[in-house]
Enzyme design. Structure first.
Site, PDB file in Angstrom:
ATOM      1  N   SER A  95       0.840  -1.196   0.000  1.00 50.08           N
ATOM      2  CA  SER A  95       0.000   0.000   0.000  1.00 50.08           C
ATOM      3  C   SER A  95       0.875   1.247   0.000  1.00 50.08           C
ATOM      4  O   SER A  95       2.050   1.205   0.374  1.00 50.08           O
ATOM      5  CB  SER A  95      -0.897   0.013   1.244  1.00 50.08           C
ATOM      6  OG  SER A  95      -1.550   1.267   1.353  1.00 50.08           O
ATOM      7  N   HIS A  96       0.302   2.371  -0.410  1.00 52.61           N
ATOM      8  CA  HIS A  96       0.996   3.650  -0.273  1.00 52.61           C
ATOM      9  C   HIS A  96       1.182   4.000   1.194  1.00 52.61           C
ATOM     10  O   HIS A  96       2.078   4.749   1.553  1.00 52.61           O
ATOM     11  CB  HIS A  96       0.195   4.760  -0.961  1.00 52.61           C
ATOM     12  CG  HIS A  96       0.379   4.788  -2.445  1.00 52.61           C
ATOM     13  ND1 HIS A  96       0.061   3.723  -3.243  1.00 52.61           N
ATOM     14  CD2 HIS A  96       0.873   5.747  -3.272  1.00 52.61           C
ATOM     15  CE1 HIS A  96       0.339   4.030  -4.516  1.00 52.61           C
ATOM     16  NE2 HIS A  96       0.831   5.253  -4.542  1.00 52.61           N
ATOM     17  N   SER A  97       0.317   3.457   2.030  1.00 58.61           N
ATOM     18  CA  SER A  97       0.360   3.785   3.459  1.00 58.61           C
ATOM     19  C   SER A  97       0.763   2.553   4.261  1.00 58.61           C
ATOM     20  O   SER A  97       0.104   1.508   4.173  1.00 58.61           O
ATOM     21  CB  SER A  97      -1.030   4.249   3.910  1.00 58.61           C
ATOM     22  OG  SER A  97      -1.173   4.053   5.304  1.00 58.61           O
ATOM     23  N   GLY A 105       3.531   6.406  -0.306  1.00 58.65           N
ATOM     24  CA  GLY A 105       4.048   6.011  -1.613  1.00 58.65           C
ATOM     25  C   GLY A 105       4.511   4.578  -1.542  1.00 58.65           C
ATOM     26  O   GLY A 105       4.227   3.873  -0.561  1.00 58.65           O
TER      27      GLY A 105
END
Lengths: 204, 129
Positions: free
Chosen positions: B10-12, B45
């Site tokens: 995930s981006h997070s 990201g």
């Protein structure tokens, strides 16, 4: 390896990094309008890493140098720009011979575009960096190798992404609201093309 | 039995870790599982380096299924797969599925001993065709 080759590679990296660093805020602002607002900072981090590695990269022959630049961008940029620009430079490195001619470079540029297109699953007209890279390389392929003409084409092409509706990337979530904004990847591509042209004009 | 490994990108990091918690609750430790999130500077990201490390951590000879959130996670995951040793490249797939539901259903399928293509297909059934 010739001294000129090393100096040219250093000059190309320095000029490209300089323009990305100088325009990092502008690129981020463009990305804030239609993306996730990290393009400038990501590209800045990537090119700072390439500059930090330059003493090791520049003495390498063109293929290894370009692969090294691409790999650094892949590892350090993050976002989708890292693999996209990284793939571009890595493919250039893979396609170029050690002593490339202008014809070799144009052929390698086309191969790099094809690779970027596959990586991003995008087509020209989707409001991406391809909308600058493709028309610029088409102009070179058509036999117009004037560097000022190349830079002008790149800037026109980046401007021409404004009315496009984004089909790929985060901007595509915005649909019609992406219309009216320049694509950040198209802008950074045009900036890099201009920086490369400036360096090449000095050695030509 | 070697079960297919699951990687959540995930981006997070919080989303990735939370999705991994949900997978663990469903399948316990039966399935190799790893997650990553955040770019090379630790902001939102994704990072090829972290993805490669997660694939290594969840490695299984049965293969690894990667679940991603937004575009950059997919692009970086595909880039990471290409950077794997040749003999591993064909054993890692990115699933076109919602990250949380996809990870849970893929892990459930994997825990039963299904092959990689079945795991992937089950996750991808969640996506609108």
């Amino acid at each position: 390896m010739t001294e000129q080759g090393v100096a040219l590679r250093k000059a190309l990296v320095a000029a490209t990094a300089k323009t990305i660093l100088e325009h990092a805020e502008e690129l981020t602002a463009l990305d804030q309008a239609i993306g996730d607002g990290d393009h400038g900072i990501n590209m800045k981090r990537g090119f700072e890493a390439v500059v930090a590695d330059l003493d090791a990269l520049a003495p390498k022959p063109w293929p290894d140098f370009l692969k090294g630049v691409g790999m650094t961008l892949v590892m350090k940029v993050g976002g989708a720009s890292g693999p996209l620009f990284g793939t571009f430079f890595m493919t250039l490195g893979k396609e170029l011979p050690i002593g490339p001619t202008a014809d070799d470079v144009i052929r390698a540029l086309r191969a790099a575009i094809v690779a970027v297109q596959a990586r991003g699953k995008a087509e020209p007209g989707h409001k991406t960096l391809l909308d600058v890279l493709v028309p610029v390389v088409e102009q070179l392929e058509a036999g117009n190798r004037n560097l000022d003409g190349m830079v002008q084409k790149a800037h026109e092409a980046s401007e021409a992404t404004k009315p496009l509706k984004a089909i790929r990337g985060r901007a595509s979530f915005l649909g019609d609201r992406s219309i009216g904004h320049m694509d950040p990847g198209a802008r950074s591509s045009a900036l890099m093309i201009a920086a490369v042209a400036d360096v090449l004009k000095e050695v030509a | 039995m070697n079960r297919v490994g699951i990687v959540i990108v995930s981006h997070s990091p919080k989303v990735a870790e939370g999705a991994a918690d949900m997978v663990r609750q469903m399948v316990g430790n039966e399935v190799p599982l790893a997650w990553c999130g955040g770019d090379p500077a630790g902001n939102l990201g994704t990072s090829v380096e972290l993805i490669l490390a997660a694939v290594e951590a969840a490695w299984s000879d049965a293969g690894v299924a990667i679940l991603v959130d937004l575009g950059g996670a997919e692009t970086n995951s595909e880039m990471a797969i290409e950077m794997l040793p040749a003999e591993r490249q064909g054993k890692v797939v990115v699933c076109n599925a919602p990250i949380v539901e996809g990870a849970v259903i893929a892990a459930t399928e994997a825990s039963g001993g299904s092959a990689l293509d079945i795991v992937r297909r089950t996750a991808e059934e969640l996506s609108p065709q």
